[in-house]
Every structure is written in C-alpha cells, then in structure tokens.
Scaffold this active site. Structure first.
Site, short mmCIF file in Angstrom:
data_model
loop_
_atom_site.label_atom_id
_atom_site.label_comp_id
_atom_site.label_asym_id
_atom_site.label_seq_id
_atom_site.Cartn_x
_atom_site.Cartn_y
_atom_site.Cartn_z
CG ASP A 67 -0.27 -0.36 2.51
OD1 ASP A 67 0.96 -0.29 2.56
OD2 ASP A 67 -0.97 -0.70 3.47
CG ASN A 134 -8.69 -0.74 11.55
OD1 ASN A 134 -7.71 -1.39 11.18
ND2 ASN A 134 -9.25 0.19 10.80
CD GLU A 141 -8.48 1.48 7.24
OE1 GLU A 141 -8.37 0.52 8.02
OE2 GLU A 141 -7.90 2.56 7.43
C1 GLP Z 1 -0.16 0.53 8.35
C2 GLP Z 1 -0.02 -0.36 7.13
C3 GLP Z 1 -0.42 -1.78 7.45
C4 GLP Z 1 0.26 -2.25 8.72
C5 GLP Z 1 -0.11 -1.36 9.86
C6 GLP Z 1 0.47 -1.82 11.18
O1 GLP Z 1 -1.47 0.91 8.58
N1 GLP Z 1 -0.79 0.08 6.04
O2 GLP Z 1 -0.06 -2.62 6.37
O3 GLP Z 1 -0.10 -3.57 9.01
O4 GLP Z 1 0.36 -0.07 9.53
O5 GLP Z 1 1.35 -0.87 11.68
P1 GLP Z 1 2.25 -1.04 12.94
O6 GLP Z 1 3.18 -2.17 12.69
O7 GLP Z 1 2.96 0.28 13.02
O8 GLP Z 1 1.35 -1.28 14.09
#
Ligand code: GLP
Length: 256
Positions: A67, A134, A141
């Site tokens: 993403d 979430n 989402e």
């Molecule tokens: C972002 C990414 C996700 C990832 C998430 C978790 O939102 N788009 O792909 O899984 O972060 O982030 P963290 O590892 O900082 O909790």
C-alpha cells in the site's frame, strides 16, 4: 492457519526474517509481498543483519508493497516508497527497478496496472503482513470486500490516529486516502506470513484469529488461505484463548 509464539518482539521479528530468508534461499528469484508499519522495522533490521552476515541475497528478487498513501510524493520521507528504500532496499542488494510500491498518479499508476505487474511477475510467492489495530491488512479497512482488488480507499479515523506518530503526532497531517492491494489480491499469494507484536495488538489478534470471519476485520479473511503462518510475540498473544493448542501444534510440526 498456524500460530507461532515467540518470547518477545525481537525474537518474533527475527523468526519472520529467517522465514523470508529461507524463501529467498530456496528460490532466489522469489516475488515478495512487503509491508510497512513499525512492526516491519524490526523485521527489516533482522533481514538486513542476515544479508550483512552473507546468509541471504536479494539480487534476483522482485518485490511488491501492499500500500501507499495518496497525495504524498514518493520522495517525501513519510511515503511508504521512501520508508521502504530507507529500511530495506538501500540496505541490501535488491535491484531497485524490481521493487514496486503502488501509486495513485503518474505513469503505470492505479490498481489495475499494479495487479497486471504482479501477474506478469508470476504472482507473489510470500506475502508479509502486519495488522492494524482495527484489524486491517494493507489498508483494507473495515467493510473491505474479501473480493477486493488493488484500489484507492479512504482511511478509517482509527488508522489515521494510529499512524499519526509517523507524521509528528499530527493526525490531521495523515493523508485521508491511500491505495492498497485488495484482500483477494493478498489471498492469491502462495504463502502468507503475518507478524504481530506488542500488547496493543492483543485484542485485535484474538479477534482476527479466533473471532468470527467478518468484513469488519480484514485479517479474518486469512482463514481462507491454505498456507498462512502467524508469528506473534507473547504480548500480542496475550488474549488468545486456545494458546495451549497453538503451542502443541507448533511443537508437533517440529516432530518427525
Ligand atoms: C499501516 C499499514 C499496514 C500495517 C499497519 C500496522 O497501517 N498500512 O499494512 O499492518 O500499519 O502498523 P504497525 O506495525 O505500526 O502497528
């Protein structure tokens, strides 16, 4: 689905890094699906350590990130493209021309073009995933269809709050829109590796693994994948009800 629980974050991330390294050692021209987020920083540090120790090479690999934010230029340090360059691509021998991050504008942009690139590369061999608080995977989402493909999405307020730390704590500075591989795109990978660490993820990990399958929690779609491994640390595994069984499964898989 299989669950492996490690004592702490560093061990969990080192386990994930060695699984990625063995994928590359078995098939040097692997197509990797990569993720961002704070969890991945430790995974990539461990992978770079393995690379520096001569235990893994990336020269024949291809990568596709999950993403990217929209309305942020690729060379902005907060973009996922810059983050990936900094954390991984500039620290190993991968050919930058074979690293892909989706983008919403410019040549070759958009979901359909990204899906075509993945197909032309032969599909993803190993997809690395983190999970949002979430339950999102990528930026899928709540309410993302399990049949969704790479597309532009609106970020949930919870996600913008969660990711504000990377924007100097300013939630309003976090883009409102992003482009993400879809859930169906993710499920087409040959293998999936979900890495989850930290107490803040304990609730959502239990719902993702043990709760009902629902479009409100994108990660529950992983139950439809035949080869999905979850690597968690003790903190993230804290709310799992069937822990005893997961430990028995992990022990059993090492027996002849
Ligand atoms: C972002 C990414 C996700 C990832 C998430 C978790 O939102 N788009 O792909 O899984 O972060 O982030 P963290 O590892 O900082 O909790």
């Amino acid at each position: 689905m299989q669950i492996v629980i490690r004592p702490d974050r560093n061990t969990a991330c080192a386990t994930a890094a060695s699984l990625i390294a063995s994928q590359l050692n078995t098939k040097p021209a692997s197509v990797l699906g990569l993720a961002t987020g704070r969890t991945m920083e430790s995974v990539y540090d461990a992978l770079v350590d393995l690379h520096e120790a001569g235990a893994v090479g990336f020269s024949a690999a291809t990568s596709f990130n999950l993403d990217e934010y929209l309305a942020i230029a690729p060379d902005d340090p907060r973009s996922y493209r810059s983050t990936m360059d900094r954390l991984l691509f500039d620290r190993n021998d991968i050919d930058l021309a074979r690293t892909h991050v989706p983008h919403g504008s410019g040549p070759g942009s958009g979901g359909a073009a990204y899906e075509a690139l993945i197909r032309d590369a032969g599909g993803i061999d190993l997809q690395l995933l983190g999970i949002g608080e979430n339950g999102h995977i990528g930026f899928n989402e709540p309410l993302s269809s399990f049949a969704s493909r790479t597309r532009e999405v609106t970020l949930a307020p919870a996600t913008r709050r969660q990711n504000a730390a990377l924007f100097d704590g300013d939630e309003d500075a976090v883009p409102k829109r992003a482009i993400t591989m879809g859930i169906a795109t993710v499920l087409e990978a040959r293998r999936i590796l979900l890495v989850v660490t930290g107490r803040a993820k304990a609730g959502i990990l239990a719902r993702a693994v043990e709760g009902p399958v629902t479009a409100m929690i994108g990660a529950t779609a992983l139950h439809f994948h035949p080869d999905c491994l979850v690597v968690a640390d003790e903190d993230a595994a804290g709310n799992l009800a069937e822990r005893e069984y997961y430990d028995a499964m992990a022990a059993g898989s090492q027996e002849p």
